[in-house]
Design an enzyme around this catalytic site. Structure first.
Site, short mmCIF file in Angstrom:
data_model
loop_
_atom_site.label_atom_id
_atom_site.label_comp_id
_atom_site.label_asym_id
_atom_site.label_seq_id
_atom_site.Cartn_x
_atom_site.Cartn_y
_atom_site.Cartn_z
CG ASP A 138 4.94 0.71 4.02
OD1 ASP A 138 4.26 1.08 5.03
OD2 ASP A 138 5.88 0.29 4.35
CE1 TYR A 139 -1.86 -1.41 -3.35
CE2 TYR A 139 -2.83 -3.22 -1.73
CZ TYR A 139 -3.10 -1.91 -2.77
OH TYR A 139 -3.94 -1.76 -4.29
#
Length: 331
Positions: A138-139
């Site tokens: 997700d980062y």
């Protein structure tokens, strides 16, 4: 130059503010807490109380500024996707909206090499490598989406540029290094596959050098990698950093294949069940620190005049001196 800085209380932001002050420039720094107000004030900026949730408030702070440096982001090794998206994508959208409304002419966005993480090796990667359709984690995915949005709004009246420093380090690091030191002290630190692979790095002073040059000379709609120059062996570099803080990492190691299994299971368990705390290692972390990640900063050197003036040896010496001084004050 008058600058507006987001993320000013962070590691990169504090050094940027100090560099702006040293040049005789003025800066306002977004601050959402009393601690952040104190940090940006100490660094040399005028605090502007607010956060990334209010584009109208951001516009007030940006009024009269020549450039915005957007370094605020959620960079935790593990968080909910909704939190990453709100901070990294929606927060960036509001910064862009505010900057355009305020009539700011240039914006420099702090991105990351992580935007390229897709499971394939990053070896001497440069800016011609496209952002992946399916980033791992997700980062990387939210930082990649933020970068896309920043560069896509570049225009004749609003110049937007992104910088991608790899593995930012140096004196005053409040993110990566403290986690490593804690892992060593708690006995959790392990090399992945022995750690004897190459990595690019970027001292915080070199990151700031690149940011300032990007604000002055960066081509609109372009991204620039920033590094310390030639890659270094990951194990050698991390060992030197840890030893500067009075700890030795030892020889404990985990095969890459086993680490990959642990990372995959951890992502699944924490993602599905929302387990408390942080996982032992995520797939994103594994791909960023568990094998070679090297990038080329030739574009920044050619187009911006970037030099990367802080050598690794001096940066490590500064860290050791700082640690000794802090230990002396605590004694």
């Amino acid at each position: 130059m008058r600058a507006f800085v987001t993320g000013g209380s962070g590691f990169v932001g504090r050094h940027l503010i100090a560099a702006l002050k040293a040049r005789g420039d003025t800066s306002l720094a977004l601050a959402r807490s009393p601690e952040a107000v104190a940090a940006v004030t100490a660094a040399g900026a005028e605090p502007f109380e607010g956060d990334l949730s209010d584009a109208g408030r951001l516009k007030e702070g940006m009024a009269g500024c020549d450039v915005v440096f957007h370094s605020a982001a959620l960079v935790k090794s593990w968080a909910r996707r909704a939190d990453y998206y709100e901070a990294n994508v929606r927060g960036t959208e509001r910064v862009l909206e505010a900057a355009v409304s305020a009539g700011v002419k240039r914006l420099v966005h702090v991105s990351t090499e992580a935007v390229l993480v897709d499971g394939t090796p990053l070896v001497r990667a440069d800016e011609t490598r496209p952002l992946p359709e399916r980033p791992i984690g997700d980062y990387p995915s939210t930082k990649g989406e933020a970068e896309r949005r920043v560069l896509s709004v570049n225009s004749a009246s609003f110049t937007t540029v992104a910088v991608r420093p790899r593995l930012v380090w140096g004196k005053g690091d409040t993110s990566v290094l403290p986690q490593m030191v804690d892992a060593v002290k708690s006995g959790r630190f392990k090399w992945i596959g022995g750690g004897r692979y190459l990595t690019s790095t970027c001292h915080v002073a070199n990151c700031v050098e690149g940011m300032l040059l990007a604000a002055e000379k960066g081509r609109g709609g372009q991204a620039y990698f920033l590094t310390d120059g030639e890659p270094v062996v990951f194990r050698d570099f991390v060992t030197a950093m840890l030893e500067s803080q009075g700890v030795a990492p030892g020889n404990g190691s985990m095969p890459f294949g086993l680490a990959a299994t642990v990372a995959t299971l951890s992502d699944l368990a924490w993602g599905v069940f929302g387990l408390p705390g942080r996982p032992p290692i995520s797939r994103t972390e594994l791909l960023l620190i568990g094998r070679e990640v090297t990038v080329s900063d030739e574009k920044a050197r050619m187009e911006l005049g970037y030099e990367g003036r802080m050598p690794r040896g001096l940066g490590l010496k500064e860290m050791a001196v700082d640690f000794q001084e802090r230990a002396g004050r605590a004694a």
